[in-house]
Motif scaffolding. Sequence first.
Motif, PDB file in Angstrom:
ATOM      1  N   GLU A  91       0.844  -1.252   0.020  1.00 39.72           N
ATOM      2  CA  GLU A  91       0.031  -0.083   0.052  1.00 39.72           C
ATOM      3  C   GLU A  91       0.926   1.157   0.035  1.00 39.72           C
ATOM      4  OE1 GLU A  91      -3.294   2.291   2.850  1.00 39.72           O
ATOM      5  OE2 GLU A  91      -3.202   0.100   2.903  1.00 39.72           O
ATOM      6  N   SER A  92       0.405   2.183  -0.718  1.00 41.94           N
ATOM      7  CA  SER A  92       1.129   3.775  -0.776  1.00 41.94           C
ATOM      8  C   SER A  92       0.028   4.567  -0.690  1.00 41.94           C
ATOM      9  CB  SER A  92       2.095   3.618  -1.920  1.00 41.94           C
ATOM     10  OG  SER A  92       1.318   3.734  -3.088  1.00 41.94           O
ATOM     11  N   LEU A  93       0.337   5.705  -0.055  1.00 43.93           N
ATOM     12  CA  LEU A  93      -0.532   6.740  -0.023  1.00 43.93           C
ATOM     13  C   LEU A  93       0.312   8.331  -0.192  1.00 43.93           C
ATOM     14  CD1 LEU A  93      -3.432   7.585   2.318  1.00 43.93           C
ATOM     15  CD2 LEU A  93      -1.479   9.209   2.293  1.00 43.93           C
ATOM     16  N   VAL A  94      -0.393   9.082  -0.970  1.00 44.30           N
ATOM     17  CA  VAL A  94       0.308  10.525  -1.079  1.00 44.30           C
ATOM     18  C   VAL A  94      -0.701  11.433  -0.902  1.00 44.30           C
ATOM     19  CG1 VAL A  94       1.614  12.048  -2.565  1.00 44.30           C
ATOM     20  CG2 VAL A  94       2.043   9.571  -2.793  1.00 44.30           C
ATOM     21  N   ILE A 105      -6.038  13.225  -1.445  1.00 45.84           N
ATOM     22  CA  ILE A 105      -5.264  11.964  -1.002  1.00 45.84           C
ATOM     23  C   ILE A 105      -5.352  10.945  -2.344  1.00 45.84           C
ATOM     24  CG2 ILE A 105      -5.399  10.095   0.280  1.00 45.84           C
ATOM     25  CD1 ILE A 105      -7.004  11.951   2.455  1.00 45.84           C
ATOM     26  N   TYR A 106      -4.193  10.583  -2.562  1.00 40.38           N
ATOM     27  CA  TYR A 106      -3.940   9.503  -3.695  1.00 40.38           C
ATOM     28  C   TYR A 106      -3.642   8.103  -3.018  1.00 40.38           C
ATOM     29  CZ  TYR A 106      -2.619   7.009  -7.847  1.00 40.38           C
ATOM     30  OH  TYR A 106      -2.395   6.087  -8.733  1.00 40.38           O
ATOM     31  N   ARG A 107      -4.340   7.211  -2.887  1.00 37.73           N
ATOM     32  CA  ARG A 107      -4.160   5.766  -2.101  1.00 37.73           C
ATOM     33  C   ARG A 107      -4.116   4.678  -3.434  1.00 37.73           C
ATOM     34  NH1 ARG A 107      -7.414   1.899   0.387  1.00 37.73           N
ATOM     35  NH2 ARG A 107      -6.287   0.660   1.734  1.00 37.73           N
ATOM     36  N   CYS A 108      -3.139   3.942  -3.334  1.00 39.46           N
ATOM     37  CA  CYS A 108      -2.902   2.684  -4.115  1.00 39.46           C
ATOM     38  C   CYS A 108      -2.804   1.453  -3.183  1.00 39.46           C
ATOM     39  CB  CYS A 108      -1.744   2.826  -5.064  1.00 39.46           C
ATOM     40  SG  CYS A 108      -1.959   4.199  -6.139  1.00 39.46           S
ATOM     41  N   VAL A 109      -3.258   0.260  -3.543  1.00 38.99           N
ATOM     42  CA  VAL A 109      -3.231  -0.837  -3.135  1.00 38.99           C
ATOM     43  C   VAL A 109      -2.795  -1.865  -4.112  1.00 38.99           C
ATOM     44  CG1 VAL A 109      -4.133  -2.833  -1.860  1.00 38.99           C
ATOM     45  CG2 VAL A 109      -4.780  -0.600  -1.114  1.00 38.99           C
ATOM     46  N   GLY A 110      -1.879  -2.485  -3.842  1.00 37.27           N
ATOM     47  CA  GLY A 110      -1.011  -3.468  -4.919  1.00 37.27           C
ATOM     48  C   GLY A 110      -1.995  -4.531  -5.153  1.00 37.27           C
TER      49      GLY A 110
END
Length: 130
Positions: A91-94, A105-110
Amino acid sequence: MPSAFCVYGHHRQLAQRHCCPNWRAQLPLEWREQVIAPTSFRVFREYEIPARRIIGYDSNNQPCYCAYDYRLIDLRSDDDEEFYTALAYDESLVAWRLHNQHWLIYRCVGAFDENDHGEQQLSIAAQMPR
């Protein structure tokens, strides 16, 4: 002699005094004029799992940028004799503070298998993500 690489994984030029994250890398173009630019950064690293958190501060020393990423690694085996590591979660978030004091907020889950495309989400919140 200092390393040619900064803590963010980018190669820094010799003339550059400080290494800074590319805080605009995932910022959508249509939002660039609406965010507050950070002037300084603090990096927090986790030593037991691959994880980090970066906080960017504006000229008044208030948080205006936040990013984190982490990975959970599992020990797996196909035959209970030989083991290997595999990515279990990613997971990453910016997040960027807007001029109206809200957070973009931009959130990515692989993705974890061939049928999964992962998850990407852009949202607005009243507070900085924790």
